[in-house]
Motif scaffolding. Structure first.
Motif, mmCIF file in Angstrom:
data_model
loop_
_atom_site.group_PDB
_atom_site.id
_atom_site.type_symbol
_atom_site.label_atom_id
_atom_site.label_comp_id
_atom_site.label_asym_id
_atom_site.label_seq_id
_atom_site.Cartn_x
_atom_site.Cartn_y
_atom_site.Cartn_z
ATOM 1 N N LEU A 41 0.847 -1.189 0.000
ATOM 2 C CA LEU A 41 0.000 0.000 0.000
ATOM 3 C C LEU A 41 0.884 1.241 0.000
ATOM 4 C CD1 LEU A 41 -2.750 -0.914 2.623
ATOM 5 C CD2 LEU A 41 -2.923 -0.925 0.158
ATOM 6 N N PRO A 42 0.584 2.213 -0.863
ATOM 7 C CA PRO A 42 1.405 3.429 -0.893
ATOM 8 C C PRO A 42 1.061 4.347 0.282
ATOM 9 C CG PRO A 42 -0.375 3.598 -2.476
ATOM 10 C CD PRO A 42 -0.445 2.211 -1.894
ATOM 11 N N PHE A 43 2.083 5.033 0.806
ATOM 12 C CA PHE A 43 1.853 5.978 1.890
ATOM 13 C C PHE A 43 1.269 7.286 1.375
ATOM 14 C CE2 PHE A 43 4.792 3.218 4.168
ATOM 15 C CZ PHE A 43 4.152 3.129 5.376
ATOM 16 N N PHE A 44 1.508 7.603 0.100
ATOM 17 C CA PHE A 44 0.972 8.821 -0.497
ATOM 18 C C PHE A 44 0.210 8.470 -1.761
ATOM 19 C CE2 PHE A 44 4.547 10.217 2.026
ATOM 20 C CZ PHE A 44 4.014 11.315 2.695
ATOM 21 N N ILE A 45 -0.914 9.161 -1.983
ATOM 22 C CA ILE A 45 -1.754 8.945 -3.151
ATOM 23 C C ILE A 45 -1.914 10.272 -3.890
ATOM 24 C CG2 ILE A 45 -2.988 6.941 -2.245
ATOM 25 C CD1 ILE A 45 -5.229 8.782 -1.374
ATOM 26 N N PRO A 46 -2.253 10.240 -5.180
ATOM 27 C CA PRO A 46 -2.432 11.501 -5.923
ATOM 28 C C PRO A 46 -3.562 12.341 -5.334
ATOM 29 C CG PRO A 46 -2.316 9.638 -7.421
ATOM 30 C CD PRO A 46 -2.379 9.072 -6.038
ATOM 31 N N ASN A 47 -3.387 13.648 -5.406
ATOM 32 C CA ASN A 47 -4.363 14.582 -4.868
ATOM 33 C C ASN A 47 -5.363 14.951 -5.958
ATOM 34 O OD1 ASN A 47 -5.642 16.401 -3.226
ATOM 35 N ND2 ASN A 47 -4.130 18.004 -3.468
ATOM 36 N N GLU A 48 -6.641 14.799 -5.682
ATOM 37 C CA GLU A 48 -7.680 15.143 -6.649
ATOM 38 C C GLU A 48 -8.282 16.514 -6.371
ATOM 39 O OE1 GLU A 48 -8.187 12.141 -4.816
ATOM 40 O OE2 GLU A 48 -7.175 10.890 -6.276
ATOM 41 N N ASP A 49 -7.840 17.191 -5.329
ATOM 42 C CA ASP A 49 -8.401 18.486 -4.958
ATOM 43 C C ASP A 49 -7.899 19.576 -5.901
ATOM 44 O OD1 ASP A 49 -9.662 17.192 -2.882
ATOM 45 O OD2 ASP A 49 -8.120 17.702 -1.416
ATOM 46 N N LEU A 85 -3.886 5.129 9.211
ATOM 47 C CA LEU A 85 -4.616 4.481 10.297
ATOM 48 C C LEU A 85 -3.965 3.156 10.697
ATOM 49 C CD1 LEU A 85 -7.142 4.431 12.122
ATOM 50 C CD2 LEU A 85 -8.316 3.256 10.269
ATOM 51 N N VAL A 86 -3.556 2.356 9.713
ATOM 52 C CA VAL A 86 -2.919 1.066 10.003
ATOM 53 C C VAL A 86 -1.598 1.270 10.734
ATOM 54 C CG1 VAL A 86 -1.846 -0.958 8.933
ATOM 55 C CG2 VAL A 86 -4.050 -0.154 8.121
ATOM 56 N N ALA A 87 -0.819 2.267 10.319
ATOM 57 C CA ALA A 87 0.467 2.537 10.976
ATOM 58 C C ALA A 87 0.266 2.973 12.420
ATOM 59 C CB ALA A 87 1.231 3.602 10.193
ATOM 60 N N ILE A 88 -0.737 3.796 12.673
ATOM 61 C CA ILE A 88 -1.011 4.250 14.040
ATOM 62 C C ILE A 88 -1.453 3.084 14.916
ATOM 63 C CG2 ILE A 88 -2.605 5.630 15.428
ATOM 64 C CD1 ILE A 88 -2.485 7.730 13.198
ATOM 65 N N ILE A 89 -2.300 2.225 14.400
ATOM 66 C CA ILE A 89 -2.784 1.076 15.181
ATOM 67 C C ILE A 89 -1.630 0.116 15.475
ATOM 68 C CG2 ILE A 89 -4.248 -0.982 15.085
ATOM 69 C CD1 ILE A 89 -6.282 0.748 13.539
ATOM 70 N N ALA A 90 -0.817 -0.192 14.468
ATOM 71 C CA ALA A 90 0.302 -1.127 14.672
ATOM 72 C C ALA A 90 1.321 -0.565 15.660
ATOM 73 C CB ALA A 90 0.979 -1.427 13.337
ATOM 74 N N ALA A 91 1.650 0.711 15.550
ATOM 75 C CA ALA A 91 2.611 1.313 16.472
ATOM 76 C C ALA A 91 2.042 1.396 17.884
ATOM 77 C CB ALA A 91 3.013 2.694 15.976
ATOM 78 N N SER A 92 0.746 1.624 18.010
ATOM 79 C CA SER A 92 0.115 1.683 19.335
ATOM 80 C C SER A 92 0.120 0.325 20.015
ATOM 81 C CB SER A 92 -1.317 2.192 19.220
ATOM 82 O OG SER A 92 -1.347 3.484 18.689
ATOM 83 N N ILE A 93 -0.157 -0.722 19.258
ATOM 84 C CA ILE A 93 -0.127 -2.076 19.828
ATOM 85 C C ILE A 93 1.289 -2.436 20.254
ATOM 86 C CG2 ILE A 93 -0.416 -4.525 19.282
ATOM 87 C CD1 ILE A 93 -2.780 -3.691 17.501
ATOM 88 N N ALA A 94 2.260 -2.111 19.403
ATOM 89 C CA ALA A 94 3.650 -2.407 19.749
ATOM 90 C C ALA A 94 4.109 -1.578 20.941
ATOM 91 C CB ALA A 94 4.554 -2.144 18.548
ATOM 92 N N ALA A 95 3.631 -0.357 21.069
ATOM 93 C CA ALA A 95 4.008 0.496 22.195
ATOM 94 C C ALA A 95 3.408 0.000 23.499
ATOM 95 C CB ALA A 95 3.580 1.930 21.943
ATOM 96 N N GLY A 96 2.357 -0.789 23.438
ATOM 97 C CA GLY A 96 1.793 -1.377 24.644
ATOM 98 C C GLY A 96 2.758 -2.330 25.309
ATOM 99 N N VAL A 97 3.586 -2.988 24.523
ATOM 100 C CA VAL A 97 4.584 -3.920 25.037
ATOM 101 C C VAL A 97 5.797 -3.159 25.569
ATOM 102 C CG1 VAL A 97 6.105 -5.826 24.419
ATOM 103 C CG2 VAL A 97 3.812 -5.731 23.472
ATOM 104 N N ALA A 98 6.217 -2.140 24.854
ATOM 105 C CA ALA A 98 7.398 -1.349 25.241
ATOM 106 C C ALA A 98 7.039 0.139 25.172
ATOM 107 C CB ALA A 98 8.566 -1.666 24.326
ATOM 108 N N PRO A 99 6.487 0.715 26.237
ATOM 109 C CA PRO A 99 5.977 2.090 26.172
ATOM 110 C C PRO A 99 7.042 3.161 25.956
ATOM 111 C CG PRO A 99 5.544 1.104 28.333
ATOM 112 C CD PRO A 99 6.223 0.082 27.507
ATOM 113 N N ILE A 108 3.716 -1.199 4.350
ATOM 114 C CA ILE A 108 2.470 -1.847 4.743
ATOM 115 C C ILE A 108 1.997 -2.662 3.541
ATOM 116 C CG2 ILE A 108 0.068 -1.533 5.426
ATOM 117 C CD1 ILE A 108 0.900 1.039 6.812
ATOM 118 N N TYR A 109 1.699 -3.927 3.793
ATOM 119 C CA TYR A 109 1.223 -4.804 2.734
ATOM 120 C C TYR A 109 -0.207 -5.217 3.009
ATOM 121 C CZ TYR A 109 5.973 -5.271 1.030
ATOM 122 O OH TYR A 109 7.204 -5.016 0.507
ATOM 123 N N GLN A 110 -0.953 -5.447 1.931
ATOM 124 C CA GLN A 110 -2.338 -5.876 2.016
ATOM 125 C C GLN A 110 -2.487 -7.160 1.218
ATOM 126 O OE1 GLN A 110 -5.162 -2.852 0.883
ATOM 127 N NE2 GLN A 110 -6.489 -4.338 -0.055
#
Length: 112
Positions: A41-49, A85-99, A108-110
């Motif tokens: 999954l790419p971290f950045f996507i084209p802007n349509e705005d 969102l996936v990066a925040i969730i994964a880092a938060s779970i990992a930080a629970g083990v080592a705060p 990130i792969y899908q």
């Protein structure tokens, strides 16, 4: 810590029953199965705005007080909300083990 070792740990194998496989064959097989099942999954996507307004604002900030400067904006990208969102969730779970630690998510792969 047991959760992460079960999730990412390698299975325990008997060291006396290992088979010797050429490294080139193993790498080719691994990349073939990885490419078949997963996509990055790419971290950045084209802007349509409104790209024109964004280009004017960024070039005026970059130019500052230099009247003779010119800029060309080739591509405008924005953060991918799904990977953020996936990066925040994964880092938060990992930080629970080592705060007291810090984590950087590089890829990130899908599953396809």
């Amino acid at each position: 810590m047991g959760f992460w070792s079960r999730l990412f740990g390698k299975e325990q194998t008997d060291t006396t029953q290992r088979q010797v496989v050429s490294q080139n064959n193993a790498v080719a097989h691994k990349t073939q199965t990885d490419n078949d099942q997963w996509e990055e999954l790419p971290f950045f996507i084209p802007n349509e705005d409104d790209n024109e307004l964004i280009s004017v604002i960024t070039t005026s900030i970059a130019a500052g007080n230099e009247e003779g400067s010119s800029f060309v904006v080739k591509k405008i990208m924005k953060k991918n909300p799904e990977t953020q969102l996936v990066a925040i969730i994964a880092a938060s779970i990992a930080a629970g083990v080592a705060p007291d630690s810090q984590f950087i998510v590089k890829k990130i792969y899908q599953r396809k």
